[in-house]
Design a protein around this motif. Structure first.
Motif, short mmCIF file in Angstrom:
data_model
loop_
_atom_site.label_atom_id
_atom_site.label_comp_id
_atom_site.label_asym_id
_atom_site.label_seq_id
_atom_site.Cartn_x
_atom_site.Cartn_y
_atom_site.Cartn_z
N GLU A 34 0.76 -1.40 0.34
CA GLU A 34 -0.58 0.40 0.21
C GLU A 34 0.81 1.03 -0.10
OE1 GLU A 34 -2.56 0.42 3.36
OE2 GLU A 34 -3.32 -1.92 3.51
N PHE A 35 0.36 1.95 -0.59
CA PHE A 35 1.67 3.59 -0.77
C PHE A 35 0.29 4.74 -1.49
CE2 PHE A 35 2.20 2.12 -5.07
CZ PHE A 35 1.83 2.44 -5.57
N ILE A 36 0.46 5.93 -1.14
CA ILE A 36 0.36 7.10 -1.32
C ILE A 36 0.80 7.57 -2.86
CG2 ILE A 36 -0.64 9.59 -1.25
CD1 ILE A 36 -1.89 6.70 0.63
N HIS A 37 -0.13 7.49 -3.68
CA HIS A 37 0.78 8.18 -5.00
C HIS A 37 0.44 9.15 -4.92
CE1 HIS A 37 0.89 8.91 -9.22
NE2 HIS A 37 0.61 7.63 -9.65
N THR A 40 -1.20 12.04 -7.42
CA THR A 40 -2.32 12.40 -6.93
C THR A 40 -3.10 12.14 -5.93
OG1 THR A 40 -3.29 9.93 -7.70
CG2 THR A 40 -3.19 10.71 -9.53
N LYS A 41 -1.68 11.44 -5.03
CA LYS A 41 -2.72 11.23 -3.84
C LYS A 41 -3.59 10.19 -3.52
CE LYS A 41 -0.33 14.98 -2.63
NZ LYS A 41 1.43 14.63 -3.09
N ASP A 42 -3.65 9.04 -4.22
CA ASP A 42 -4.59 8.42 -4.55
C ASP A 42 -4.09 7.08 -3.70
OD1 ASP A 42 -7.02 9.37 -5.78
OD2 ASP A 42 -6.01 8.05 -7.07
N LYS A 43 -4.93 6.49 -1.98
CA LYS A 43 -4.26 5.55 -2.03
C LYS A 43 -4.27 4.07 -2.78
CE LYS A 43 -5.18 2.53 2.45
NZ LYS A 43 -5.27 2.15 3.34
N GLU A 45 -3.45 0.62 -3.35
CA GLU A 45 -3.30 -1.12 -2.74
C GLU A 45 -3.01 -2.56 -4.32
OE1 GLU A 45 -5.97 -2.13 0.26
OE2 GLU A 45 -6.99 0.34 0.02
#
Length: 65
Positions: A34-37, A40-43, A45
């Motif tokens: 899991e990481f934050i893009h 885009t700041k989207d999570k 997974e």
């Protein structure tokens, strides 16, 4: 892991050249990442099952216990 007596299967640097299962590369696997893009700041997974040959070797090792 080698320090505590359990080197990673396929790790030629820390297993004293032992590779009893003849695998190519180290048997390391991330089941889930899991990481934050960063843009885009989207999570994000991502999940991946174990490769079959990992499961086969794990089963073989468990049968020896």
């Amino acid at each position: 892991m080698a320090e505590i007596g359990y080197p990673v299967v396929g790790d030629m640097a820390y297993s004293n050249g032992k590779n009893p299962f003849g695998v190519e590369g180290q048997m390391l696997h991330a089941k889930k990442i899991e990481f934050i893009h960063p843009t885009t700041k989207d999570k994000i997974e991502i999940e991946a099952p174990l490769p079959k040959y990992f499961e086969d070797i794990i089963n073989e090792l468990e049968d020896k216990e």
